[in-house]
Design a protein around this motif. Sequence first.
Motif, PDB file in Angstrom:
ATOM      1  N   LEU A   1       0.826  -1.210   0.000  1.00 32.05           N
ATOM      2  CA  LEU A   1       0.000   0.000   0.000  1.00 32.05           C
ATOM      3  C   LEU A   1       0.861   1.262   0.000  1.00 32.05           C
ATOM      4  CD1 LEU A   1      -2.854  -1.063   2.445  1.00 32.05           C
ATOM      5  CD2 LEU A   1      -2.940  -0.893  -0.051  1.00 32.05           C
TER       6      LEU A   1
ATOM      7  N   ALA B   1     -12.174   0.534  -3.357  1.00 30.26           N
ATOM      8  CA  ALA B   1     -11.742  -0.489  -2.402  1.00 30.26           C
ATOM      9  C   ALA B   1     -11.930  -1.892  -2.975  1.00 30.26           C
ATOM     10  CB  ALA B   1     -12.500  -0.344  -1.093  1.00 30.26           C
TER      11      ALA B   1
ATOM     12  N   TRP C   1      -8.920  -2.775  -5.050  1.00 29.44           N
ATOM     13  CA  TRP C   1      -7.756  -3.063  -4.218  1.00 29.44           C
ATOM     14  C   TRP C   1      -7.821  -4.489  -3.685  1.00 29.44           C
ATOM     15  CZ3 TRP C   1      -3.478  -0.265  -3.888  1.00 29.44           C
ATOM     16  CH2 TRP C   1      -3.535   1.094  -4.211  1.00 29.44           C
ATOM     17  N   GLU C   2      -8.981  -4.855  -3.172  1.00 30.34           N
ATOM     18  CA  GLU C   2      -9.130  -6.163  -2.519  1.00 30.34           C
ATOM     19  C   GLU C   2      -9.192  -7.321  -3.499  1.00 30.34           C
ATOM     20  OE1 GLU C   2      -8.977  -6.901   0.643  1.00 30.34           O
ATOM     21  OE2 GLU C   2      -8.883  -4.861   1.406  1.00 30.34           O
TER      22      GLU C   2
ATOM     23  N   VAL D   1      -5.677  -5.713  -7.043  1.00 33.73           N
ATOM     24  CA  VAL D   1      -4.349  -5.159  -6.767  1.00 33.73           C
ATOM     25  C   VAL D   1      -3.601  -5.993  -5.733  1.00 33.73           C
ATOM     26  CG1 VAL D   1      -3.099  -3.136  -5.941  1.00 33.73           C
ATOM     27  CG2 VAL D   1      -5.095  -2.843  -7.403  1.00 33.73           C
ATOM     28  N   LEU D   2      -4.172  -6.146  -4.557  1.00 32.99           N
ATOM     29  CA  LEU D   2      -3.464  -6.876  -3.494  1.00 32.99           C
ATOM     30  C   LEU D   2      -3.249  -8.353  -3.829  1.00 32.99           C
ATOM     31  CD1 LEU D   2      -5.019  -5.139  -0.357  1.00 32.99           C
ATOM     32  CD2 LEU D   2      -2.760  -4.786  -1.377  1.00 32.99           C
TER      33      LEU D   2
END
Length: 138
Positions: free
Chosen positions: A106, A116, A119-120, A123-124
């Motif tokens: 991050l 979000a 991201w979840e 990306v992550l």
Amino acid sequence: MARYARTHGPFTARQVAADLGLGPATVALVLEREAAGRRLSAGRFTSSDLEYVDPEVLRRLRSRSLAKARSELQPVSQSGYARYLASSHQLVERPGSSPDEVLLVLQRLAGVALPASAWETHVLPSRLGGYSPPIWMR
């Protein structure tokens, strides 16, 4: 002196004195005066000695050097560029998904505006091995 400067690259006072058969002190004085009047550029262009060059000659040298350097560049293949991007974004080496590793990812991506859910879910997981979104995101 001006004609000499327009037809030669960077030169020293000693070179001008030898080529024109003048005294080195006289040549140095004239060159310093021309440099002070901005009719010549002074610097250390090709050696550690103080050199002088006509500004137009210097401009041409710079543009030709830049053109030569640009002509020697070769584009990288698309697959090579993709490998570079993947490694620079650390997609290749996928560390574990400890809280510290999540924080590092991050921090690297600080300032990227994504929802979000992205991201979840995208990306992550692509940057952390074994990462799974929280239960409420599934």
